[in-house]
Design a protein around this motif. Structure first.
Motif, short mmCIF file in Angstrom:
data_model
loop_
_atom_site.label_atom_id
_atom_site.label_comp_id
_atom_site.label_asym_id
_atom_site.label_seq_id
_atom_site.Cartn_x
_atom_site.Cartn_y
_atom_site.Cartn_z
N UNK A 1 -9.02 -42.78 -30.54
CA UNK A 1 -10.18 -42.97 -30.49
C UNK A 1 -11.28 -42.68 -30.61
N UNK A 2 -11.60 -41.11 -30.78
CA UNK A 2 -12.47 -40.15 -30.26
C UNK A 2 -12.72 -39.63 -31.28
N UNK A 3 -10.97 -39.20 -32.37
CA UNK A 3 -11.55 -39.05 -33.24
C UNK A 3 -12.10 -40.04 -34.47
N UNK A 4 -11.97 -40.72 -34.39
CA UNK A 4 -12.33 -42.01 -35.12
C UNK A 4 -13.74 -42.10 -34.89
N UNK A 5 -14.35 -41.19 -34.08
CA UNK A 5 -15.80 -41.78 -33.71
C UNK A 5 -15.97 -43.19 -32.88
N UNK A 6 -15.07 -43.61 -32.83
CA UNK A 6 -15.41 -45.04 -31.64
C UNK A 6 -15.64 -44.69 -30.43
N UNK A 7 -14.46 -44.33 -29.73
CA UNK A 7 -15.63 -44.49 -27.97
C UNK A 7 -14.58 -43.07 -27.77
N UNK A 8 -16.11 -42.30 -26.75
CA UNK A 8 -16.10 -40.19 -26.59
C UNK A 8 -16.33 -40.79 -24.77
N UNK A 9 -16.30 -42.07 -24.50
CA UNK A 9 -16.65 -41.49 -22.83
C UNK A 9 -15.41 -42.37 -22.15
N UNK A 10 -14.97 -42.90 -21.44
CA UNK A 10 -14.76 -44.13 -20.85
C UNK A 10 -15.75 -45.02 -20.00
N UNK A 11 -16.18 -46.31 -19.71
CA UNK A 11 -16.81 -46.63 -19.26
C UNK A 11 -15.92 -47.42 -18.42
#
Length: 700
Positions: free
Chosen positions: A555-565
């Motif tokens: 998910x992060x590598x695809x620039x979707x979510x980097x930090x889980x809220x």
């Protein structure tokens, strides 16, 4: 619910009337208790009938077929003096209804009317009463003006605002400190739902049932709700009004309402008026309150319809404390299973009933742990549970549920069970499976038998023996728990290993910033090298086989979510990004058929190649999901060839993923397998306690 019918003849005896006699107290009497039920159609007619002077617009109307049960019971037997209704003396008309077998309110313990029952009032955020002849009408005016209202509902407070207003929803998100997690929405009636959503017959049945859960329904392209309600999520959490208060709100409103739990982050739902005003006054502008106490608080249940039937995501109002009935009868013994740290539930196993508590939340705060103990005491009191024979707990020594067991002094035998084995055991328990099976237990993290962090486990289950035969390849979690909150750290841990294996001529930071330019705005170079150092040395970085962390990383590598809220945010975003029309996948490599390893680095290499070739993220996400489905099918076929096993169990939080689960069921069945998962309890950690209780039954 009719569980059995026994017919027998008795000698003739003439009766002149029908009556329910006063209850008698008995010691150690085990009795099931009904959950709270949504307002029935007849009571809805009553509150809308101007000729019914006692119940017209009365917000606490109920009958024998509906209304509060579990939330108002102090102790058994279920008689009015043992409920929070005891302070309201019945008027003569209510007494007549209560005592008449011909009346549908015959022995309805919460019976009340305008003349004798609880009453509503509206107060400002500081608790100051606002004089009005119609608190509900005034509350609706405030909602239309963009305000947030705290509403005292069945199991606790709810936060309500206009779900069609961007400004109102954004204000709620800011005040509740909930930036992206989807909100549930209450719509007026089933006709409104049909107007905006393509609902199935089973979804309609669930929405309209007495349980009245939140149902996850697929979204379509309508500008009906604010985009801030659920953002990119492909599903909307929809529910219908389930109390008279809710129905009366929609007499004055023709808008969708956000209806979410009334709590601050990481704390249980507020249930008392004073508590709500003290804790929620920075969120709510006004409160719609009443003077009927809530004894047992619980949230709304969340379900989805999968494979043509209800699948529980969060088990609470309407479902708990009704038991999951098991095939194994442990007779007069009692097992108490304490569940996990996150999405905690506990389970009391008695006879052939497993009574799984309502969703209690994560046991990370003092308030949550107090709520856990209070609720456990309530259950033990209501179900007359004095002696515990076996106490079942998670193997993780740091879980607060596990720590609680150390203070439990009653002579109970204590048994610890590995987290992922309990997931698979929960599937076996609720489905009554007797045959050998292959279990895939995929989630975020769980303490392994070897002290490492497991999360992608494959078990061969034979006669209650759970042999771990496979998992993802092992890797470090850079910095430990912080990487669960920040998926970009786990992604960079993966990428550092890729960087080392490929012997890149560039430095690590150059490789990252050139290949994944967006990381320049996410992470500074000093943190980048800290992560690289941790991934290299393993310092403060536990070893894991977590499938959840693999999802997070992609998910992060695809620039979707980097930090889980919120928990699972990155994985959910990855699922929602997938193009469901894509059916091809990446090549998989499964090593050592006696100790199966799914090589996630080979999958990662192909994903990086696609990223360099500018393949769209929706296609990469789809290929990633399809690859994992293919791995499950391939492994299942190998095990069937070697062991003759045809039953497959899928459990753990990763299988909340609709796309993954749907494809697994389809392709496994296509290959002739019988596929099982959790339906009666959540597939996530909310179902762990059932699995623990079932495993403990072998130690009686």
């Amino acid at each position: 619910v009719i569980e059995s019918i026994n017919v027998g003849e008795i000698p003739f005896r003439k009766f002149d009337n029908f009556a329910i006699k006063k209850s008698r107290n008995t010691k150690k009497n085990f009795q099931l208790i009904s959950p709270d039920l949504a307002t029935c159609s007849k009571c809805i007619l009553d509150i809308n009938n101007p000729e019914d002077k006692r119940r017209y617009l009365y917000p606490f109307t109920n009958c024998t077929n509906c209304g509060p049960r579990f939330t108002i019971i102090d102790k058994l037997p279920y008689d009015r003096p043992n409920t929070t209704m005891k302070i309201f003396a019945q008027c003569e008309d209510c007494k007549k209804e209560y005592n008449s077998p011909k009346n549908r309110r015959f022995h309805a313990q919460p019976i009340a009317c305008n003349n004798c029952g609880p009453a509503l009032s509206i107060v400002d955020k500081n608790g100051k009463n606002i004089k009005t002849g119609n608190p509900i009408s005034l509350a609706c005016e405030k909602i239309m003006q963009g305000n947030i209202i705290g509403i005292k509902s069945l199991g606790g407070f709810q936060l309500a605002c206009n779900a069609a207003s961007d400004a109102a929803v954004k204000k709620l998100r800011k005040r509740k400190q909930r930036p992206f997690k989807p909100f549930a929405v209450m719509l007026q009636n089933i006709e409104t739902i049909k107007k905006y959503y393509k609902v199935t017959d089973q979804e309609i049945k669930s929405l309209s049932s007495a349980k009245a859960p939140i149902v996850l329904i697929k979204k379509y392209d309508f500008d009906f709700l604010s985009k801030y309600v659920s953002f990119y999520n492909k599903y909307e959490g929809i529910m219908l009004p389930y109390t008279p208060i809710h129905h009366l709100l929609f007499r004055y409103l023709d808008i969708p309402l956000i209806m979410t739990s009334g709590n601050v982050s990481e704390e249980p739902i507020a249930s008392k008026n004073k508590e709500a005003i003290e804790k929620l006054n920075k969120i709510c502008d006004y409160f719609l309150i009443h003077d009927r106490d809530i004894y047992s608080r619980y949230d709304d249940s969340v379900i989805k319809v999968f494979d043509g039937k209800e699948m529980l995501v969060r088990r609470a109002r309407g479902y708990s404390p009704y038991p999951v009935k098991l095939k194994k009868d442990i007779k007069d013994k009692t097992i108490l299973a304490l569940g996990a740290q996150e999405k905690n539930t506990f389970c009391i196993y008695k006879k052939n009933y497993s009574i799984v508590s309502q969703h209690l939340g994560d046991l990370d705060s003092l308030e949550s742990n107090i709520f856990f103990e209070e609720t456990l005491n309530i259950y033990r009191n209501l179900f007359n549970i004095e002696d515990i024979d076996v106490l079942a707990l998670d193997k993780h020594p740091g879980y607060n549920s596990t720590k609680f067991a150390k203070t439990f002094e009653n002579g109970a035998k204590k048994h610890s069970f590995q987290h992922h084995k309990a997931h698979i055991a929960s599937v076996i328990a609720e489905n009554g499976i007797k045959e050998d099976l292959l279990g895939f237990s995929w989630d975020g993290t769980g303490y392994g038998d070897d002290g490492k962090i497991w999360g992608s486990e494959i078990f061969l289950v034979k006669e209650n023996s759970y042999r771990r035969i496979g998992h993802l390849t092992e890797k470090y979690i850079p910095g430990g728990e912080i990487s669960i909150k920040k998926p970009y750290r786990m992604a960079l841990g993966y990428l550092y290993k890729y960087f080392k294996l490929k012997n890149c001529s560039k430095g690590f930071s150059d490789f990252i910033y050139d290949t994944f330019g967006f990381y320049k705005d996410i992470i500074k170079e000093i943190e980048l090298y800290t992560i690289a150092s941790q991934a290299e040395s393993g310092y403060n970085s536990p070893v894991t086989t977590s499938m959840g962390r693999f999802f997070d990383s992609i998910s992060s590598m695809l620039n979707l979510t980097h930090v889980n809220s919120f928990e699972g945010e990155a994985a959910i975003h990855l699922e929602m990004a997938a193009n469901t029309k894509i059916n091809y996948s990446y090549n998989t490599f499964i090593a050592d058929m006696e100790n199966i390893q799914i090589d996630d680095f080979i999958i990662l290499e192909q994903i990086i190649k696609d990223l360099k070739n500018r393949v769209p993220s929706d296609i990469i996400s789809a290929k990633f999901h399809n690859t994992l489905v293919e791995a499950i099918v391939k492994i299942s076929k190998i095990i069937r060839d070697n062991h003759g096993i045809k039953n497959i169990a899928l459990s753990g939080g990763v299988f909340q993923n609709n796309l993954l689960l749907k494809k697994c069921f389809y392709f496994l069945r296509k290959e002739g397998f019988s596929v099982f998962s959790n339906f009666k309890v959540p597939v996530n950690d909310g179902g762990i306690s059932l699995g623990q209780a079932y495993l403990a039954s072998y130690y009686l």
